[in-house]
Design an enzyme around this catalytic site. Structure first.
Site, PDB file in Angstrom:
ATOM      1  CB  CYS A 107      76.477 -23.205  77.929  1.00  0.00           C
ATOM      2  SG  CYS A 107      76.329 -24.883  78.566  1.00  0.00           S
TER       3      CYS A 107
ATOM      4  CB  SER B  10      69.811 -31.313  71.468  1.00  0.00           C
ATOM      5  OG  SER B  10      69.960 -29.923  71.466  1.00  0.00           O
TER       6      SER B  10
ATOM      7  CB  CYS C 107      78.132 -22.377  74.150  1.00  0.00           C
ATOM      8  SG  CYS C 107      78.120 -23.623  72.848  1.00  0.00           S
TER       9      CYS C 107
ATOM     10  CG  LEU D 237      70.768 -21.328  64.067  1.00  0.00           C
ATOM     11  CD1 LEU D 237      71.883 -22.107  63.395  1.00  0.00           C
ATOM     12  CD2 LEU D 237      69.546 -21.288  63.155  1.00  0.00           C
ATOM     13  CG  HIS D 238      71.686 -20.217  70.519  1.00  0.00           C
ATOM     14  ND1 HIS D 238      70.406 -20.491  70.943  1.00  0.00           N
ATOM     15  CD2 HIS D 238      72.454 -21.221  71.003  1.00  0.00           C
ATOM     16  CE1 HIS D 238      70.405 -21.601  71.654  1.00  0.00           C
ATOM     17  NE2 HIS D 238      71.625 -22.066  71.696  1.00  0.00           N
TER      18      HIS D 238
ATOM     19  CB  CYS E 166      68.006 -25.517  78.393  1.00  0.00           C
ATOM     20  SG  CYS E 166      68.922 -25.753  76.912  1.00  0.00           S
TER      21      CYS E 166
ATOM     22  CG  ASN F 111      67.037 -21.380  82.196  1.00  0.00           C
ATOM     23  OD1 ASN F 111      65.958 -21.056  82.669  1.00  0.00           O
ATOM     24  ND2 ASN F 111      67.167 -22.248  81.207  1.00  0.00           N
TER      25      ASN F 111
ATOM     26  N   GLY G  99      77.385 -31.828  77.795  1.00  0.00           N
ATOM     27  CA  GLY G  99      78.189 -32.305  76.676  1.00  0.00           C
ATOM     28  C   GLY G  99      77.537 -32.141  75.322  1.00  0.00           C
ATOM     29  CD  GLU G 100      77.472 -31.230  69.967  1.00  0.00           C
ATOM     30  OE1 GLU G 100      76.906 -30.152  70.153  1.00  0.00           O
ATOM     31  OE2 GLU G 100      76.970 -32.158  69.298  1.00  0.00           O
TER      32      GLU G 100
ATOM     33  CD  GLU H 272      74.248 -31.318  87.561  1.00  0.00           C
ATOM     34  OE1 GLU H 272      74.440 -31.021  88.737  1.00  0.00           O
ATOM     35  OE2 GLU H 272      73.999 -30.475  86.680  1.00  0.00           O
TER      36      GLU H 272
HETATM   37  S1  SF4 Z   1      76.780 -28.265  76.706  1.00  0.00           S
HETATM   38 FE1  SF4 Z   1      75.924 -27.574  74.724  1.00  0.00          FE
HETATM   39  S2  SF4 Z   1      75.570 -25.374  74.996  1.00  0.00           S
HETATM   40 FE2  SF4 Z   1      76.955 -26.051  76.639  1.00  0.00          FE
HETATM   41  S3  SF4 Z   1      79.040 -25.645  75.877  1.00  0.00           S
HETATM   42 FE3  SF4 Z   1      78.523 -27.765  75.373  1.00  0.00          FE
HETATM   43  S4  SF4 Z   1      77.670 -27.650  73.301  1.00  0.00           S
HETATM   44 FE4  SF4 Z   1      77.643 -25.561  74.102  1.00  0.00          FE
END
Ligand code: SF4
Length: 355
Positions: free
Chosen positions: A122, A198, A119, A222-223, A340, A297, A166-167, A95
């Site tokens: 997420c 990011s 995470c 960071l969180h 997000c 969210n 994705g990371e 997406e």
């Molecule tokens: S998309 Fe970002 S926040 Fe979600 S699991 Fe992957 S790294 Fe973590």
């Protein structure tokens, strides 16, 4: 040669393509023209390359293909945010989101099918990681959203963030190659300072960005700066202690002299204590940062609830006292699960612009 043996032309560098043209007895400058059609004009058919000779076009059709992505479903939120369900060449889905604010039109692009990290808060992490996106699949998201921005908002994109599925640093080579194409003056010519990677914070790869001279902005999700809490909500961080993360950020900043953005969500009963604020202040020492406090969210996980406004105000007050710029970020596109952390291929229950 059947279609399955054809090479995706966009995996080739310009010099590789020139060489192929030379070997086939064709003028090598034709390769430059082809390159311009595919990376500047976004054309996906050799037959549309009108300044290329018939002979060259037959050669191209015989040996190459141009893989393409497609926006399958496009949904528009009540706040104007647009979410695209992107079908890749092999039918996998990711997406991407186009967000309009007062002076900006920002494309949020995906870099992986699913996510390789885990995470807890997420929605994307619930999808099995299938594969990395290729450089052209990342480039095409930007190309198509630029067209979409001109179509819906009558103005081109101003910003790009790697904040979709994705990371991005786990797909380092393709992300950086796509950025090369997006910023190249002969192609999209986008300024690197308007692109933000990011990341959830992979220290070794943050240092690599600095060493490779990648001149984009950097944001880190960071969180929490309290070890146990961060490891609980982002389990992969057990491998990357906060000290190592901080060291990599100092390293990046020494080479880049740019302000670093820290993304931070405040949750009820997770990171809503004064100790959490103090720990964040300590982490910021020695870094030139701004902090985005992001509205959460909710996904289908009751453990994560947005903290009370008073706690968010406390964070804001204490950070401001230490001369750190703080912004409270309201979410966009919540009604279409485009905000997000909400991206999880749940399209089709809202207004569909493609129908
Ligand atoms: S998309 Fe970002 S926040 Fe979600 S699991 Fe992957 S790294 Fe973590």
């Amino acid at each position: 040669m059947d279609d399955s043996e054809k090479i995706d032309i966009r995996v080739l560098t310009l010099s590789q393509l020139r060489k192929i043209f030379e070997n086939k007895g064709l003028f090598s400058y034709r390769a430059d023209q082809v390159y311009n059609w595919i990376w500047n004009k976004g054309v996906h058919s050799f037959d549309l390359m009108t300044n290329i000779s018939k002979e060259s076009r037959s050669l191209l059709n015989l040996n190459f293909e141009i893989n393409r992505i497609k926006f399958d479903i496009t949904q528009k939120s009540s706040d104007g945010t647009i979410k695209n369900t992107v079908r890749l060449n092999d039918n996998h889905i990711v997406e991407s989101v186009l967000i309009q604010t007062k002076n900006r039109r920002t494309a949020s692009v995906s870099s992986e099918v699913g996510c390789s990290l885990n995470c807890d808060f997420c929605a994307t992490s619930k999808i099995k990681n299938i594969r990395n996106l290729k450089k052209d699949e990342i480039f095409d998201q930007v190309f198509l959203m630029n067209k979409q921005s001109l179509n819906y908002y009558k103005k081109p994109l101003t910003n790009i963030v790697f904040m979709g599925m994705g990371e991005p640093l786990m797909n380092y080579n393709n992300v950086v190659s796509a950025i090369d194409k997006i910023t190249h003056p002969s192609f999209l010519g986008f300024s690197p300072s308007r692109i933000t990677i990011s990341t959830s914070g992979i220290p070794k790869l943050i240092k690599k960005l600095a060493d490779d001279g990648v001149k984009t902005e950097l944001a880190v999700s960071l969180h929490s700066t309290r070890k146990k809490i961060r490891e609980k909500i982002m389990p992969f961080t057990k491998k990357f202690p906060l000290e190592t993360l901080k060291e990599s950020l100092v390293y990046w900043q020494n080479k880049n002299r740019k302000i670093l953005t820290l993304e931070y969500i405040v949750w009820n009963l997770i990171n809503d204590l004064k100790d959490d604020v103090n720990s964040l202040l300590e982490f910021c020492k020695g870094l030139n940062v701004k902090v985005n406090l992001i509205e959460y969210n909710s996904i289908d996980n009751d453990s994560f609830q947005q903290a009370k406004n008073s706690v968010i105000e406390l964070y804001k007050k204490e950070l401001s006292k230490s001369n750190i710029t703080v912004t409270i970020r309201k979410s966009r596109g919540k009604d279409i699960d485009a905000a997000c952390g909400q991206l999880a291929n749940k399209s089709n229950k809202f207004f569909n612009l493609t129908e």
